[in-house]
Design a protein around this motif. Sequence first.
Motif, PDB file in Angstrom:
ATOM      1  N   ASP A   4       0.736  -1.262  -0.154  1.00  0.00           N
ATOM      2  CA  ASP A   4      -0.098  -0.021  -0.165  1.00  0.00           C
ATOM      3  C   ASP A   4       0.785   1.113   0.156  1.00  0.00           C
ATOM      4  O   ASP A   4       0.564   2.231  -0.609  1.00  0.00           O
ATOM      5  CB  ASP A   4      -0.962   0.122   1.334  1.00  0.00           C
ATOM      6  N   ILE A   5       2.037   1.319   0.652  1.00  0.00           N
ATOM      7  CA  ILE A   5       2.881   2.456   0.611  1.00  0.00           C
ATOM      8  C   ILE A   5       3.350   2.588  -0.735  1.00  0.00           C
ATOM      9  O   ILE A   5       3.479   3.704  -1.191  1.00  0.00           O
ATOM     10  CB  ILE A   5       3.899   2.060   1.786  1.00  0.00           C
ATOM     11  N   LEU A   6       3.717   1.629  -1.345  1.00  0.00           N
ATOM     12  CA  LEU A   6       4.211   1.729  -2.741  1.00  0.00           C
ATOM     13  C   LEU A   6       3.296   2.579  -3.726  1.00  0.00           C
ATOM     14  O   LEU A   6       3.381   3.456  -4.590  1.00  0.00           O
ATOM     15  CB  LEU A   6       4.722   0.375  -3.284  1.00  0.00           C
ATOM     16  N   PHE A  36      13.203   4.425   0.426  1.00  0.00           N
ATOM     17  CA  PHE A  36      12.680   4.216   1.812  1.00  0.00           C
ATOM     18  C   PHE A  36      11.559   3.244   1.829  1.00  0.00           C
ATOM     19  O   PHE A  36      10.918   2.973   2.802  1.00  0.00           O
ATOM     20  CB  PHE A  36      12.407   5.619   2.314  1.00  0.00           C
ATOM     21  N   ILE A  37      10.981   2.844   0.808  1.00  0.00           N
ATOM     22  CA  ILE A  37      10.123   1.827   0.564  1.00  0.00           C
ATOM     23  C   ILE A  37      10.791   0.545   0.613  1.00  0.00           C
ATOM     24  O   ILE A  37      11.594   0.112  -0.066  1.00  0.00           O
ATOM     25  CB  ILE A  37       9.065   2.025  -0.581  1.00  0.00           C
ATOM     26  N   ARG A  38      10.330  -0.265   1.563  1.00  0.00           N
ATOM     27  CA  ARG A  38      10.980  -1.722   1.700  1.00  0.00           C
ATOM     28  C   ARG A  38      10.290  -2.683   0.982  1.00  0.00           C
ATOM     29  O   ARG A  38       9.625  -3.684   1.430  1.00  0.00           O
ATOM     30  CB  ARG A  38      11.015  -1.919   3.306  1.00  0.00           C
ATOM     31  N   THR A  39      10.826  -2.476  -0.269  1.00  0.00           N
ATOM     32  CA  THR A  39      10.480  -3.517  -1.171  1.00  0.00           C
ATOM     33  C   THR A  39      10.546  -5.014  -0.940  1.00  0.00           C
ATOM     34  O   THR A  39      10.147  -5.866  -1.381  1.00  0.00           O
ATOM     35  CB  THR A  39      10.997  -3.286  -2.734  1.00  0.00           C
ATOM     36  N   GLU A  40      11.644  -5.327   0.033  1.00  0.00           N
ATOM     37  CA  GLU A  40      11.790  -7.027   0.271  1.00  0.00           C
ATOM     38  C   GLU A  40      10.703  -7.195   1.289  1.00  0.00           C
ATOM     39  O   GLU A  40      10.483  -8.545   1.442  1.00  0.00           O
ATOM     40  CB  GLU A  40      13.005  -7.046   1.099  1.00  0.00           C
ATOM     41  N   HIS A  41      10.016  -6.497   1.733  1.00  0.00           N
ATOM     42  CA  HIS A  41       8.881  -6.809   2.749  1.00  0.00           C
ATOM     43  C   HIS A  41       7.497  -6.744   2.067  1.00  0.00           C
ATOM     44  O   HIS A  41       6.367  -6.505   2.661  1.00  0.00           O
ATOM     45  CB  HIS A  41       8.919  -5.891   4.030  1.00  0.00           C
ATOM     46  N   ILE A  42       7.158  -6.757   0.663  1.00  0.00           N
ATOM     47  CA  ILE A  42       6.097  -6.458   0.036  1.00  0.00           C
ATOM     48  C   ILE A  42       5.470  -7.851  -0.110  1.00  0.00           C
ATOM     49  O   ILE A  42       5.956  -8.725  -0.290  1.00  0.00           O
ATOM     50  CB  ILE A  42       6.210  -5.767  -1.508  1.00  0.00           C
ATOM     51  N   LEU A  43       4.296  -7.976   0.507  1.00  0.00           N
ATOM     52  CA  LEU A  43       3.430  -9.115   0.479  1.00  0.00           C
ATOM     53  C   LEU A  43       2.033  -8.844  -0.373  1.00  0.00           C
ATOM     54  O   LEU A  43       1.497  -7.694  -0.374  1.00  0.00           O
ATOM     55  CB  LEU A  43       2.846  -9.534   1.661  1.00  0.00           C
ATOM     56  N   PRO A  44       1.623  -9.772  -1.414  1.00  0.00           N
ATOM     57  CA  PRO A  44       2.476 -10.960  -1.628  1.00  0.00           C
ATOM     58  C   PRO A  44       3.499 -10.713  -2.665  1.00  0.00           C
ATOM     59  O   PRO A  44       3.707  -9.824  -3.000  1.00  0.00           O
ATOM     60  CB  PRO A  44       1.187 -11.672  -2.461  1.00  0.00           C
ATOM     61  N   LEU A  69       4.135  -3.975  -7.223  1.00  0.00           N
ATOM     62  CA  LEU A  69       5.679  -4.068  -7.610  1.00  0.00           C
ATOM     63  C   LEU A  69       6.199  -4.209  -8.756  1.00  0.00           C
ATOM     64  O   LEU A  69       6.892  -3.846  -9.346  1.00  0.00           O
ATOM     65  CB  LEU A  69       6.060  -5.158  -6.369  1.00  0.00           C
ATOM     66  N   SER A  70       5.254  -5.328  -9.637  1.00  0.00           N
ATOM     67  CA  SER A  70       5.571  -5.455 -10.803  1.00  0.00           C
ATOM     68  C   SER A  70       5.501  -4.371 -11.667  1.00  0.00           C
ATOM     69  O   SER A  70       6.149  -4.129 -12.659  1.00  0.00           O
ATOM     70  CB  SER A  70       4.763  -6.855 -11.441  1.00  0.00           C
ATOM     71  N   ASP A  71       4.406  -3.833 -11.751  1.00  0.00           N
ATOM     72  CA  ASP A  71       4.052  -2.500 -12.321  1.00  0.00           C
ATOM     73  C   ASP A  71       5.145  -1.584 -12.311  1.00  0.00           C
ATOM     74  O   ASP A  71       5.604  -0.833 -13.182  1.00  0.00           O
ATOM     75  CB  ASP A  71       2.786  -1.791 -11.999  1.00  0.00           C
ATOM     76  N   ALA A  72       5.621  -1.098 -10.963  1.00  0.00           N
ATOM     77  CA  ALA A  72       6.608  -0.198 -10.670  1.00  0.00           C
ATOM     78  C   ALA A  72       8.022  -0.510 -11.411  1.00  0.00           C
ATOM     79  O   ALA A  72       8.809   0.297 -11.807  1.00  0.00           O
ATOM     80  CB  ALA A  72       6.731  -0.078  -8.996  1.00  0.00           C
ATOM     81  N   LEU A  73       8.344  -2.006 -11.418  1.00  0.00           N
ATOM     82  CA  LEU A  73       9.478  -2.396 -12.072  1.00  0.00           C
ATOM     83  C   LEU A  73       9.312  -2.189 -13.495  1.00  0.00           C
ATOM     84  O   LEU A  73      10.335  -1.796 -14.195  1.00  0.00           O
ATOM     85  CB  LEU A  73       9.638  -3.872 -11.622  1.00  0.00           C
ATOM     86  N   LYS A  74       8.150  -2.614 -14.401  1.00  0.00           N
ATOM     87  CA  LYS A  74       7.990  -2.313 -15.485  1.00  0.00           C
ATOM     88  C   LYS A  74       8.215  -0.747 -15.974  1.00  0.00           C
ATOM     89  O   LYS A  74       8.788  -0.529 -17.110  1.00  0.00           O
ATOM     90  CB  LYS A  74       6.730  -2.925 -15.957  1.00  0.00           C
ATOM     91  N   ARG A  75       7.655   0.060 -15.149  1.00  0.00           N
ATOM     92  CA  ARG A  75       7.681   1.329 -15.586  1.00  0.00           C
ATOM     93  C   ARG A  75       9.211   2.099 -15.189  1.00  0.00           C
ATOM     94  O   ARG A  75       9.414   3.190 -15.559  1.00  0.00           O
ATOM     95  CB  ARG A  75       6.606   2.377 -14.668  1.00  0.00           C
ATOM     96  N   GLY A  76       9.902   1.137 -14.570  1.00  0.00           N
ATOM     97  CA  GLY A  76      11.379   1.800 -14.356  1.00  0.00           C
ATOM     98  C   GLY A  76      11.453   2.531 -12.995  1.00  0.00           C
ATOM     99  O   GLY A  76      12.625   3.233 -12.679  1.00  0.00           O
ATOM    100  N   LEU A  77      10.546   2.742 -12.246  1.00  0.00           N
ATOM    101  CA  LEU A  77      10.442   3.482 -11.077  1.00  0.00           C
ATOM    102  C   LEU A  77      11.188   2.782  -9.936  1.00  0.00           C
ATOM    103  O   LEU A  77      11.925   3.507  -9.302  1.00  0.00           O
ATOM    104  CB  LEU A  77       8.876   3.649 -10.421  1.00  0.00           C
ATOM    105  N   ILE A  78      11.247   1.622 -10.080  1.00  0.00           N
ATOM    106  CA  ILE A  78      12.310   0.843  -9.071  1.00  0.00           C
ATOM    107  C   ILE A  78      13.172   0.190 -10.088  1.00  0.00           C
ATOM    108  O   ILE A  78      12.631  -0.731 -10.992  1.00  0.00           O
ATOM    109  CB  ILE A  78      11.599  -0.116  -8.112  1.00  0.00           C
ATOM    110  N   SER A  79      14.421   0.271 -10.029  1.00  0.00           N
ATOM    111  CA  SER A  79      15.575  -0.411 -10.855  1.00  0.00           C
ATOM    112  C   SER A  79      15.993  -1.728 -10.452  1.00  0.00           C
ATOM    113  O   SER A  79      16.279  -2.483 -11.264  1.00  0.00           O
ATOM    114  CB  SER A  79      16.733   0.742 -11.031  1.00  0.00           C
ATOM    115  N   THR A  80      15.988  -1.979  -9.043  1.00  0.00           N
ATOM    116  CA  THR A  80      16.681  -2.988  -8.440  1.00  0.00           C
ATOM    117  C   THR A  80      15.569  -3.989  -7.836  1.00  0.00           C
ATOM    118  O   THR A  80      14.604  -3.537  -6.964  1.00  0.00           O
ATOM    119  CB  THR A  80      17.546  -2.739  -7.258  1.00  0.00           C
TER     120      THR A  80
END
Length: 782
Positions: A483-485, A540-548, A554-565
Motif C-alpha cells: 500500500d505504501i508503494l 525508503f519503501i522496503r520492497t523486500e517486505h512487500i506481500l504478496p 511491485l511488478s508495475d513499478a518495476l516495468k515502468r522503471g520506477l524501481i530499478s533493483t
Amino acid sequence: MGANGSSYPHSCSPRIGGNTQAQQTFIGTSSYSQQGYGWESKLYSLEHGHERPADRKKKSLGLATLKRRFIKRRKSSRSADHARQMRELLSGWDVRDTNALVEEYEGTAALKELSFQASLARAEAPSLHRDLAALYQHKYCTDVDLIFQSTCFPAHRAILAARCPFFKTLLSSSPVYGAEVLMDIDTAGIDVRMFSALLHYLYTGEFGVGGAEDTRLQNVDVLVQLSEEFGTPNSLEADMKGLFDYMCYYDALLSFSSDSEMIESCNERGAVAAAPTGGSGASGAPETPEEDLRAHKAILSARSPFFRNLLQRRIRTGEEITERTLHTHTRIVLDESIIPRKYVQVILHCMYTDVVDLGLVLRGSPSACSLGEVQALVSGGRGASTRTEEAMELYHIALFLEFSMLAQGCEDIIIESLSLDSLVPILKWSSQPYGSKWVHRQAMHFLCEEFSQVVTSDVLYELSKEHLLSAIQSDYLQASEQDILKYVVKWGEQQLIKRMADREPNLLSGTAHSVNKRGVKRRDLDVEELKEILSPLLPFIRTEHILPPNSDVLSDALKRGLISTPPSDMLPTAEGGKSNAWLRQKNAGIYVRPRLFSPYVEEAKSVLDEMMVEQTDLVRLRLVRMSNVPDTLYMVNNAVPQCCHMINHQQMAGGSGTAPSVVANEIPVPPLSVVKDMIRRLHELRHTEQVQRAYALNCGEGATVSYELQLRVLREFGLADGATELLQNPSKFFPDERFGDESPILALRQVGRCRVNSSPAMDSMITELEGVAGFHPPLPPP
C-alpha cells in the motif's frame, strides 16, 4: 473533554477550561488512542425550524448505520487480507524462524513505546503555585509592608486580601499604596520564621519544605488557633479565580493601541491612568475607561518575564515613586498588532487560574494582528477563525510573553482538534520556524498511525514531500509495504499533474481544455519526470517486505522503471539459495527491520502459537539462543558515565584545551547543576522495567534505546534534540567533573527469569519446560 496522556513523570498538569463544556479541556492531556484524536460533538443546532434533534437523528440513522457497516466491513476485509498474506509467508517457515520474526517485532514494539514517550516529553510549565512562590521570594511589585517583630515583610495587598479574611479586614484600614502595617498576632509562639512560613502558605497553598517552622505549622493545635484568628482560606485556585473575577485592589490597566511610537513612549514614561486609587477598597476600584482592562502587577510579573521586565524597567526609571506619590494605577499600553485585545481576557484568565478558556475570546473584536499569516496558512481564505486557528495565534502570543503555561495549553487544544481534515494545516503550521515542535511530533505520530486512512482520502495529495518522506521512514507506519508503494506512486502522479497544469498557457487555464478539466491519462505522464519526483521517496519503501511477493503493484513499478533493483529475496545468493529479508540472520545485505504493522504482527504471533503447540519437542531442542556477540563486548568500563551507552574513551581522557560553551555549534551548555539533574533523570529512566525490557529485546542495538531516552530527557528539560552529545559525553563540557562510576548494565534483571528476545508464547513454553529440564540460559546485558 481531553484524554489523560502526558504519562512521562515530568509532564505538567495545567488546565484549560471555561463555563461551557464545549470550550473546556485540560492542558497536559496529550495522549490518544490509535483510533484517532479528538472527539465527537454532542451539541445540536436548532437553526432549522422547530425540528427536534432526535427527529433529525432518526432520519439519518439508517444511512449512517449502513455507512458504518460498509466501512467496518471494508476495514475488516483489508485486515483479513493482510493477515492471510502474512500466514502464507510463514507457511514454509519453521518455528525457529517464526519466533525470530516475532522477537524482531517485539523489539520494535518496545522501541516504539520509548519513541512515543519521547515525543510526548516537554519541559514542565511553571504552575501558579510555583510562580507565586517565586513572587514571594523575590518580592516583585510589592505594595504593602508588613511589620512583625521589627522585621519588614514586603507583600502584595491583593493576594493577602483574597486569601485571608484577617488580612482583608486589616488592609482595608490602610488603603494607601506602599503603607506600612504593624502586625499584632494573638496566637502564642509565632516568631519571624513561622510568620514567614504562614505568608508562604497564603501565596502557594503549601507549607514550605524543610525548617522547624514547618513542623510547628503542621501541629493541629497551632493550626486551630491560627484558623480562629486568621480564618480558614479556600483553595488557592478558588481564591485566585475570585481575584480575577472581581479584581479587588487592582493596580494596573492594560490599554491597546496601533501607534508603535506612542506605545514605546507610554511604556518608557510609565503612562498612568487618571483615576486615583484611594477609593478602591475591598469591594473593587473606581470606574476605568471601558477599553482598559484591570490587572495586578504582582500576577503579571509573576507569570510573564515580559511584563516583569517592563515593570522593573519602570521602577529603575523612578516612575514607581511617582505613582506612589500620585496614588495612580500603572497603565501598560500594548501593541494590538502583536497582542490583539480579543485574546487578553484569555491570557489574564490563564495567569490567574492556569486555565485556558477560548470561550473568553472576543470574537467580534476587529483586532489587527501581525500574526494573521497563521490564519491565512490554516484557514484557506475563510473569514472566521476556528478554535484551532485561535489556539495557534494565541500560542505565538504566549511565546512573546514567555508564558509557558499558556503556550502548552494552546498546544493541547491544537492536538485535541487533530483529525484527517485538520492534519495538513497543523503539519504545515508546526513545520514552520515559529511553529511548535511538540505539536509537530504529535501530528506526525497521528499521520503514521492513521496512514491507511490518509492514503485513501484526498488528504494524501495535500501532504508535502517532507511530511510524506518522514512518514515512510518510520518503522511504526501502520500500512503494508504494498500500500505504501501504491499510494506513494499515486501521490507522485498527482504532483506531476499539478506541474503540467502550472505549465499550460494561461489561455487554457480554467477552460474545458485545461489539464484540471479534461484530466490526464496515465500513458501521457512523463515517466522520467515522475521518477525525479519520487526519487527521494522510493528508496525508503522496503520492497523486500512487500506481500504478496508477486504483487502487481511491485511488478508495475518495476516495468515502468520506477524501481530499478528487484527485492533481494528475488535474487539468488552466492550459496545458491535465496535470502530472507525478514530475518536478521538470513538477510543477504543490510538488514532493515520490517515495519510494526499491526495485522502482520498479530498474525505472526498467532502462527507462532499454533506452531509451538504442534512442535513442542522441536521447541525443546531449540530453546537455547546464544548471542552472536561475546558477553565481554557488552561490558562497559567503570570509568564510563552512567548516562552513556557508548562513549569515546579518548575524548574523556583528553581533557585538553578549554571546554566548549555550546553544543552542536548553537545550543548553549546549561549549568552543571542542570546537567547533573539530566544525568540523574537518565539514570532513573534506564532502570525502569520498561527500558530494561527494551534493552533485552533489542540486543546489539542498545544505542538506539539510549538515544530515545536521551531525546526524552532533553525535551523534558527544554533543550533541543541536537544536544544529545551533552548526555553522551558530558566530560567533554565539564572535564573536571565525574558523573558516576556505574556502568549501564541491567541491574534489575533476574538471572534465569529474563531472556533476550523472548516472545510471550516462547516464555510460556519455557516456563512449562523449565520444571522438567531445569534449563536456565545465560543472558548477556545489552
